[in-house]
Enzyme design. Structure first.
Site, PDB file in Angstrom:
ATOM      1  N   CYS A  63       9.043 -25.013   0.782  1.00 30.49           N
ATOM      2  CA  CYS A  63      10.043 -24.066   0.300  1.00 30.49           C
ATOM      3  C   CYS A  63       9.371 -22.907  -0.443  1.00 30.49           C
ATOM      4  CB  CYS A  63      11.024 -24.771  -0.620  1.00 30.49           C
ATOM      5  SG  CYS A  63      10.238 -25.484  -2.070  1.00 30.49           S
ATOM      6  N   ALA A 100       7.164 -23.811  -3.282  1.00 33.32           N
ATOM      7  CA  ALA A 100       5.838 -24.280  -2.839  1.00 33.32           C
ATOM      8  C   ALA A 100       4.938 -23.091  -2.524  1.00 33.32           C
ATOM      9  CB  ALA A 100       5.974 -25.186  -1.616  1.00 33.32           C
ATOM     10  N   ARG A 139      -3.472 -29.537  -3.989  1.00 36.27           N
ATOM     11  CA  ARG A 139      -4.163 -28.639  -3.048  1.00 36.27           C
ATOM     12  C   ARG A 139      -5.653 -28.438  -3.329  1.00 36.27           C
ATOM     13  NH1 ARG A 139      -2.148 -24.712   0.604  1.00 36.27           N
ATOM     14  NH2 ARG A 139      -3.236 -23.020  -0.419  1.00 36.27           N
ATOM     15  N   HIS A 161       5.658 -16.764  -0.962  1.00 37.04           N
ATOM     16  CA  HIS A 161       4.450 -15.923  -1.050  1.00 37.04           C
ATOM     17  C   HIS A 161       4.851 -14.485  -1.336  1.00 37.04           C
ATOM     18  CE1 HIS A 161       2.957 -18.884   2.238  1.00 37.04           C
ATOM     19  NE2 HIS A 161       2.666 -19.377   1.050  1.00 37.04           N
TER      20      HIS A 161
END
Lengths: 480, 511
Positions: free
Chosen positions: A58, A61, A92, A191
């Protein structure tokens, strides 16, 4: 190798299980690359079908997990209930140098842990108090970002107002990011939103600070954009840029700081690795500050050399000569790696499905090792990513956008690749099918894969995945 | 040049090469980070009592929580039932996180779908997503049951699951007889164990509706709770089989979360059959092995089914004794001889090893039932719990834990910290150090900062392999706990005594 027709038939067969409406929608996202075409012939960046197994995440994220989270000297508040921050905590492997809990906060998880009363009465007051508490307990933080989770947007909290007030009080950047998970169709919008907040909340104060402080620039100043330093990728890239004589003054966002981010508008060239996640801010810097940007690819010696040459071509002859020197310097290392591993990997076929850049960028690294890509696709790409992919793939390559778990399994069963390269959610599905697998989001706890040093690890990892004797044990001998 | 083809260095060694060390040093000029002196000064301050007091005065901020959110538990409850597809109604990112989290712990595929709600659904509600989603998931994955739970998003906008499912059935997108239990699992209430409870209750109430018979079926139901040790699931099954009982395990996650590699991916595994689950309403009694993960489920069973429920926590020797004796009383069957032998072995191991752990000071955190079990075991080994921290605690838990500790001479130093997080634990470990810490993988940050030896027990464990395959309950579980704790301490002792001619006076072969 399957032909264009074979793969088109395969797609039609796989779609036949879907309800009619869903099949029609999914058909647009599945295609076969035909040589000479301008894109891969698939639609992208559309809403995932409800009820199918998508690998997508989403907006939260995309913002907290990818763009903002790795900025090491900032405290990133997962604003809302406890889960989102908890699940995205340290997953990550964005490496950084710093003293965690004192001047760096990368592997920590800060949350407002919303309770029912926060939903009812709003979370703004709590947020203000949280920022005070952060200032008290983590005085060396370089700034704070507020990563909003679904409920924050739905209940109408004014996190911008809190950010403005608190920023004035602390004298540090407090950045509100409206990356609620329901926005957009995948991580991708996260982003974009994250980039926009850098534009609106970081650069304006940076402009003022840069003007006051003055910045002693050189003609060779560049920034690394869109490298999250997974397993140390940004470092094994940065070392090459420095070796060819460039000065890397900022690194986003893996092992990056807010100070570096603020210095970026001073550079001569922005070098972008993950185009999908950070093209927005690169374009903004081009428009506002006149800084050109260049997409590069540091996977595998062929592309590293080509990228180094292209980067050097933007500078003077001194840099160009140094680039040649560096390429020459590492030639022996790469040749030795290829001489050792290529015979073990030659002709092996691969199917991929990853996020932003890797479905295309790692293709040449596989090719350097004699491996062949027979299918690839992105979780959350846009049309321009599929255009950029055309130069990387061969005729008749199967292309799947936002592939569902069901489709991916069926495609793999039919095309029988020697290796599948995707994410953790896919890994054990394919390993149960006796297929070697590598994680392409996080390098399976390995890495770096970028740069010449990274390529050696990439080659080693593909070999250990493909040639492990354990695959030969699958299948009970007395049932064979 | 860093790489040598015969000795390829990855991140573990690569970045310690001089060229990378130089790179790090050079990068500092652009970073604008505080000076090393300042960092050192603040780092020392964070270890102080003064910092601890400020840290404990926090009212709004949570740092490094030791709890997750409801739907994660709902998924774990659902996948142990035959042919069941978890369906999470809300924004899709949540499901990606749940699947990833469970997969990283178990190293197994975890399948679940989402209704992929976006802005439109936020405005108009998620009905369309629910209907389309059920149709698609049924067509593709052919489940025998779809277990629906919600995310925050669906809860905040107030989607009515019951009505939506009614609409979906009217539209004929799923068969009439397909069971679709549903649970409201907002993440701003409780934690993952609350979600487990809600989903278990919903599945049981859905499957058993109209299945009540005049007489019992003579069976006993067992509910494991939010159980992440596959060895424990096997241990329960062994007990059922050794007693020669007719037992139903609700839910049986063994095959799903520890499936054999036979060269084929199976999305569904045997699990608890829907038929057995439906008949659980007619059982003699229900036994749960966790208290705080099943309050609503137990209340439902007692009130609606009119069935007696019993809770046992078979941790350590005494906890296991009580469980077996309780089961014997409940069923009228004698305790099988094999348990006497297993018990004797556990006791033998415990007496052999007690000297290495007796009087050792411990810190422990985790879910409430896990922590209670660990405390039971520690106290009977003579280990002294000092810091007992539960993020998702309740008043009942805190009272129970305090009573247990107060009743033992080894529990006198302990303080129970309910509702606190791992940053609180960091202050506790600095100001009042202990000999070892028990927790999940996130505790490795505490181990690094405070130099407290870590014993990994709990969920999630991401950074060690296969621990979840072992048991922590029953007599064998007691041996496993002892093995991890005692040998963890001996590893630490070896590290402390391994420098030749400096620390190695006690580097003994015999321990």
């Amino acid at each position: 190798m399957a032909t264009v027709e074979d793969n088109k038939k395969l797609i039609a067969d796989v779609l036949s299980t879907y309800p009619e409406k869903a099949a029609k929608k999914r058909a647009k996202h599945l295609g076969v690359y035909e040589e000479g075409e301008a894109d891969c012939g698939v639609k992208s960046n559309k809403q995932s079908l409800p009820g199918v197994m998508t690998a997508r995440g989403c907006a939260y994220a995309g913002s907290k997990g990818v763009v903002w989270g790795p900025i090491k000297d900032m405290v990133h508040i997962s604003h809302g209930p406890v889960g989102c921050g908890y699940y995205s905590w340290s997953g990550r492997r964005n490496y950084y140098i710093g003293t965690t809990g004192v001047d760096s906060f990368g592997t920590m998880q800060f949350t407002s842990d919303f309770q029912e009363r926060d939903i009812v009465f709003g979370g703004d007051k709590k947020l203000a108090k949280i920022i005070d508490e952060i200032e008290e307990l983590f005085p060396l933080n370089g700034g704070v970002s507020v990563q909003s989770e679904c409920p924050v947007g739905l209940i109408g909290d004014d996190i911008e107002s809190v950010a403005r007030t608190k920023s004035k009080e602390t004298g540090k950047s407090v950045v509100p990011v409206r990356c609620e998970g329901f926005r957009g169709v995948s991580q991708s919008l996260g982003h974009h939103i994250a980039n926009d907040m850098i534009r609106d909340w970081v650069f304006p104060t940076a402009d003022k600070e840069n003007a006051e402080k003055g910045f002693e620039g050189t003609p060779y100043d560049v920034a690394i954009i869109g490298d999250y330093n997974i397993g140390g990728d940004a470092w094994s890239s940065r070392i090459l840029l420095e070796e060819i004589g460039l000065r890397v003054v900022a690194q986003w966002s893996g092992d990056g700081t807010l100070t570096e981010m603020k210095a970026t508008p001073n550079v001569k060239l922005n070098l972008i690795h993950c185009y999908r996640s950070m093209n927005y801010i690169s374009r903004h810097m081009e428009e506002k500050y006149g800084i050109p940007w260049l997409e590069y690819n540091f996977f595998g010696p062929s592309k590293i050399a080509a990228s180094l040459r292209e980067i050097a071509s933007r500078f003077d002859e001194k840099i160009q000569a140094k680039a040649e020197e560096v390429i020459e310097k590492y030639r022996k290392q790469s040749e030795e790696i290829i001489a050792k591993y290529r015979p073990r990997l030659e002709g092996k076929t691969v199917m991929m499905m990853v996020g932003g850049l890797r479905p295309r960028h790692v293709v040449p690294a596989f090719k350097d090792l004699g491996m062949e890509i027979i299918g690839t696709g992105y979780e959350f790409a846009h049309g321009d990513d599929y255009k950029r992919t055309t130069g990387y793939v061969e005729d008749a390559t199967l292309i799947y956008d936002d592939v569902t778990g069901y489709e991916f399994e069926e495609f793999v069963k039919e095309l029988k690749p020697d290796l599948v390269a995707a994410g953790i959610k896919e890994k054990y599905v394919f390993q149960k099918m006796a297929l070697p697998f590598r994680q392409m989001h996080s390098w399976d706890y390995s890495g770096p894969y970028h740069g010449y040093d990274g390529f050696a690890i990439f080659a080693r990892d593909m070999d250990l995945a493909l040639n492990s004797p354990t695959w030969g044990l699958i299948g009970t001998p007395w049932n064979k | 040049m860093a790489q040598n083809v015969n000795n390829i260095k990855d991140h573990v060694d690569l970045f310690h090469q001089p060229e990378y060390q130089e790179l790090f040093e050079n990068k500092k000029q652009f970073e604008g980070m505080p000076t090393a002196e300042k960092v050192q000064e603040v780092a020392e301050w964070t270890k102080s009592w003064e910092y601890r007091e400020k840290n404990f005065a926090r009212e709004a901020l949570t740092v490094n929580p030791a709890k997750a959110c409801q739907p994660l538990g709902a998924l774990l409850a659902a996948i142990g039932f035959e042919g069941t597809l978890p369906f999470v109604h809300g924004s899709q990112g949540c499901v990606a996180y749940f699947r990833t989290h469970l997969t990283r712990h178990f190293k197994e595929p975890v399948s679940a779908v989402s209704s992929s709600m976006t802005e439109n659904a936020a405005v108009f509600g998620g009905l369309k997503n629910m209907v389309d989603g059920l149709q698609n998931s049924y067509a593709l994955y052919k489940p025998k049951m779809i277990a629906v739970c919600t995310t925050c998003m669906a809860e905040v906008i107030g989607d009515d699951l019951g009505a939506f499912l009614g609409n979906a059935r009217q539209d004929g997108v799923i068969p009439d007889d397909l069971p679709v239990p549903f649970a409201h699992t907002p993440s701003f209430v409780g934690s993952h164990i609350t979600g487990y409870d809600s989903m278990m209750k919903s599945i049981l109430s859905t499957l058993t509706e109209g299945k009540k018979k005049e007489t019992t079926n003579g069976k006993i139901n067992f509910i494991a709770g939010f159980e992440t040790y596959i060895g424990n699931v096997r241990a329960i099954k062994n007990i059922i089989s050794a007693f020669d009982l007719e037992g139903t395990l609700l839910s049986d996650t063994e095959m799903y979360l520890d499936s054999p590699n036979l060269g084929e991916f199976k999305m569904y595994h045997e699990g608890t059959s829907l038929e057995d689950a439906a008949d659980s309403i007619n059982a003699e009694a229900t036994v749960t092995l966790q208290t705080y993960t099943t309050p609503k489920t137990r209340e439902y069973i007692e009130k609606k089914w009119g069935q007696k429920t019993y809770t046992y926590r078979p941790w350590g020797v005494k906890g296991t004794d009580e469980f077996l004796m309780g089961l014997s009383e409940l069923t009228g069957k004698p305790i099988p001889k094999e348990f006497e032998i297993a018990r004797g072995r556990a006791v033998d191991a415990m007496t052999d090893t007690q000297a290495w752990v007796h009087g050792k000071r411990a810190a422990v955190y985790g879910d409430p039932d896990l922590v209670m079990g660990l405390l039971q075991f520690m106290l009977e080994m003579g280990i002294e719990p000092v810091h007992v921290l539960v993020n998702n605690s309740t008043k009942e838990f805190e009272e129970e834990a305090k009573a247990l500790l107060a009743a033992s001479p080894y529990g006198q130093q302990a303080t129970v910290w309910g509702g606190k997080d791992l940053w609180h634990m960091r202050s506790l470990l600095f100001t009042e150090p202990v000999d070892f810490l028990v927790g999940n993988s996130y505790a490795k940050y505490l181990q690094r900062d405070t130099k407290t030896p870590l014993i990994r027990i709990g969920y999630p464990i991401f950074d060690r392999h296969h621990l979840h395959r072992y048991s922590t309950i029953g007599y064998e579980g007691a041996i496993n706990l002892l093995n991890w704790i005692a040998n963890g301490l001996m590893d630490e002792l070896d590290r402390k005594t391994d420098t030749p001619s400096v620390t190695d006076i006690s580097f003994d072969l015999v321990r």
